[in-house]
Design an enzyme around this catalytic site. Structure first.
Site, short mmCIF file in Angstrom:
data_model
loop_
_atom_site.label_atom_id
_atom_site.label_comp_id
_atom_site.label_asym_id
_atom_site.label_seq_id
_atom_site.Cartn_x
_atom_site.Cartn_y
_atom_site.Cartn_z
N GLU A 23 -9.40 -5.41 5.21
CA GLU A 23 -8.12 -6.98 4.09
C GLU A 23 -7.11 -7.64 5.65
OE1 GLU A 23 -3.87 -4.30 3.70
OE2 GLU A 23 -5.24 -3.73 2.84
N SER B 119 -14.43 0.95 -2.04
CA SER B 119 -13.08 0.76 -2.08
C SER B 119 -13.01 2.01 -1.46
CB SER B 119 -12.80 0.08 -2.71
OG SER B 119 -10.99 0.15 -3.09
N SER B 120 -11.86 1.53 -0.37
CA SER B 120 -11.75 3.56 0.11
C SER B 120 -11.06 3.94 -1.31
CB SER B 120 -10.27 3.15 1.05
OG SER B 120 -9.58 2.09 0.96
N GLN B 121 -9.90 3.05 -2.46
CA GLN B 121 -8.95 3.35 -3.21
C GLN B 121 -9.96 4.78 -3.99
OE1 GLN B 121 -8.09 -0.27 -4.53
NE2 GLN B 121 -6.35 -0.85 -3.58
N ARG C 92 -4.72 -13.76 -0.30
CA ARG C 92 -4.74 -13.77 1.42
C ARG C 92 -5.68 -14.71 1.35
NH1 ARG C 92 -3.00 -9.25 2.87
NH2 ARG C 92 -2.79 -7.36 1.86
N LYS D 192 0.95 -11.86 -5.34
CA LYS D 192 0.52 -10.23 -5.74
C LYS D 192 1.23 -9.34 -5.07
CE LYS D 192 -3.49 -8.35 -4.93
NZ LYS D 192 -3.64 -7.11 -6.12
N SER E 286 1.18 -1.43 -0.28
CA SER E 286 -0.14 -0.07 -0.21
C SER E 286 1.25 1.61 0.09
CB SER E 286 -0.85 -0.21 0.77
OG SER E 286 -1.94 -1.05 1.23
N ARG F 37 -14.19 -6.64 -11.21
CA ARG F 37 -14.00 -5.13 -9.68
C ARG F 37 -14.25 -4.11 -10.13
NH1 ARG F 37 -8.07 -5.78 -7.15
NH2 ARG F 37 -9.41 -5.34 -5.36
N GLY G 37 -5.67 -3.76 -8.12
CA GLY G 37 -6.75 -2.41 -6.98
C GLY G 37 -5.69 -0.84 -6.94
#
Length: 457
Positions: free
Chosen positions: A340, A196-198, A412, A437, A42, A149, A121
């Protein structure tokens, strides 16, 4: 069982390839290890975007090298950013990024740039605003799983700034082509951040370089993983960007202003440290993570609180090692906004001695896979009773049963399966290589940690 996200992301059926099953190490006794985990994905990808937008070269020490960050580096090169890597004696990588005098707008023959997003992402959401700054014509695509997505909120925000978009299959999703040649200053941009916060972070990262800066508001409703937005805000401030946050925490204003090149060292990925720390509880052993920061904006910093509540003893030594020790019990937990961390946490809850409930994680239905649906299916295989609702998981531990656990091309989910394998003999995890990833070294590090139990046995 609900296997479709409200945002449109589909739950992908697992792939059954006989050659793709990884026998997860089983210990039967406590592991005792100290682990160095790679750098934060991140933070790495945030720094990379900001280095591309800086006014002079930047140096990023301890850069994560993984599939997601390689895709980001490849995207930045497409825009003309110079990239020079050096491997350090300690095995870490330093990357020097030299911004282009002017970000590239198209290929030399006049056709649009092409960006490969993979399943990242941060690439599919963070790079379109960079293209808006460049006023470029860009085609974006990615893995088949990336095409389901959600993307629409960040793309709608860019359209509000004047970008024109055309879609190859489904509106609001990959693949799409963006023409940002007419991007200009506008009033307030409102973005739905429930998925999503993204979507918020993507626009914030480019805000200082957009014409007239940026005034951004989250649309009414939930905001997914606000910790990641806080990380973005603090990263911007660290690098000198003046950003104002509204009193309610749902609005941001950034003035147009250049940022200077910078030098940073990326923290370890505390989310990726989670499975290793949880292994101390799962096996009644002890695990230390080197270079744990005193303060952090990473959501993985929550592991200290989570594991303490579940029965672990946690200490942070003067040598920078965070150590988690099992106490012979794993207590169920009610926990909100695990983000996450939820797949690993859910796996640990399945090994607990009492029920657990994880809430505020509905946005995980739009991640690499529908994680809530996947966890409901996979944890049931090992004997847990799991109920997935729109934004929560209820987990009742049961008889521990050997099983083949699918990863759904989700790193994950793969590491969650590895954690279960430490405590349940006969677990196999499908496609453990998907951990590349964000953590290519995972299978080797995990096996080395598991071996410490055998060495002591």
């Amino acid at each position: 069982m609900n296997t479709a996200s409200a945002s449109g992301s589909q739950h992908h059926p697992p792939q059954h390839n006989a050659e793709n099953w990884w026998p997860a190490p089983y210990t039967g006794t406590g592991v005792h290890a100290t682990v160095t985990v790679p750098a934060s994905k991140s933070l790495t990808n945030r720094y990379l975007i900001l280095a591309a937008l800086a006014s002079s070269p930047s140096t990023i020490h301890n850069t994560l090298i993984s599939r997601d960050t390689e895709l980001m580096l490849g995207a930045l090169e497409k825009f003309g950013v110079g990239i020079d890597r050096t491997e350090q004696p300690d095995g870490s990588t330093t990357v020097v990024l030299t911004p282009a005098s002017e970000l590239k707008r198209a290929e030399s023959d006049g056709t649009e740039l092409t960006i490969e997003c993979g399943l990242a992402g941060t690439v599919m959401r963070f790079v379109p605003p960079l293209a808006a700054v460049a006023k470029a014509r860009v085609h974006f695509d990615g893995d088949p799983a990336a095409r389901v997505r959600p993307m629409a909120p960040v793309l709608n925000g860019l359209q509000a700034l004047g970008a024109r978009l055309s879609y190859g299959q489904t509106p609001g999703m990959l693949p799409f082509t963006m023409d940002a040649s007419e991007v200009q200053s506008t009033g307030e941009v409102v973005v739905d951040a429930s998925g999503s916060s993204q979507f918020i972070s993507a626009l914030l990262l480019a805000g200082h370089a957009l014409p007239g800066g940026l005034r951004l508001r989250a649309a009414p409703g939930p905001v997914a993983s606000p910790d990641h937005i806080a990380m973005t805000v603090e990263t911007l401030r660290e690098l000198g960007v003046a950003i104002t946050v509204d009193d309610d925490g749902r609005g941001w204003q950034i003035a147009e202003a250049p940022i200077a090149g910078f030098t940073v060292t990326v923290e370890p990925d505390l989310s990726n440290a989670g499975p290793f720390l949880a292994a101390a509880l799962a096996t009644n052993g002890s695990v230390g993570i080197r270079f744990w920061p005193e303060k952090t904006t990473q959501v993985g910093g929550k592991w200290v609180q989570i594991l303490s509540q579940m029965g672990a003893e946690v200490s942070h030594g003067t040598d920078g090692v965070l150590t988690v020790r099992g106490t012979g019990k794993i207590t169920g937990i009610n926990y909100a906004d695990a983000s996450e961390l939820a797949p690993t946490l859910a796996a640990l809850c399945a090994l607990a001695d009492s029920p657990s409930k994880l809430t505020g994680i509905g946005h995980l239905r739009g991640h690499e896979t529908d994680r809530l649906a996947a966890l409901e299916i996979e944890l049931a295989k090992i004997g847990a009773s799991v109920t997935a609702t729109d934004d929560a998981l209820e987990i009742i531990p049961g008889v521990r049963t050997r099983a083949d656990l699918n990863s759904y091309e989700d790193h994950r989910m793969a590491t969650a399966g590895a954690l279960l394998g430490l405590a349940i003999k006969g677990i196999r995890v499908e496609n453990i290589a998907t951990t590349a990833k964000t953590m290519p070294q995972f299978p080797e590090l995990w096996t080395q940690m598991a071996k410490t139990a055998k060495d002591r046995g």
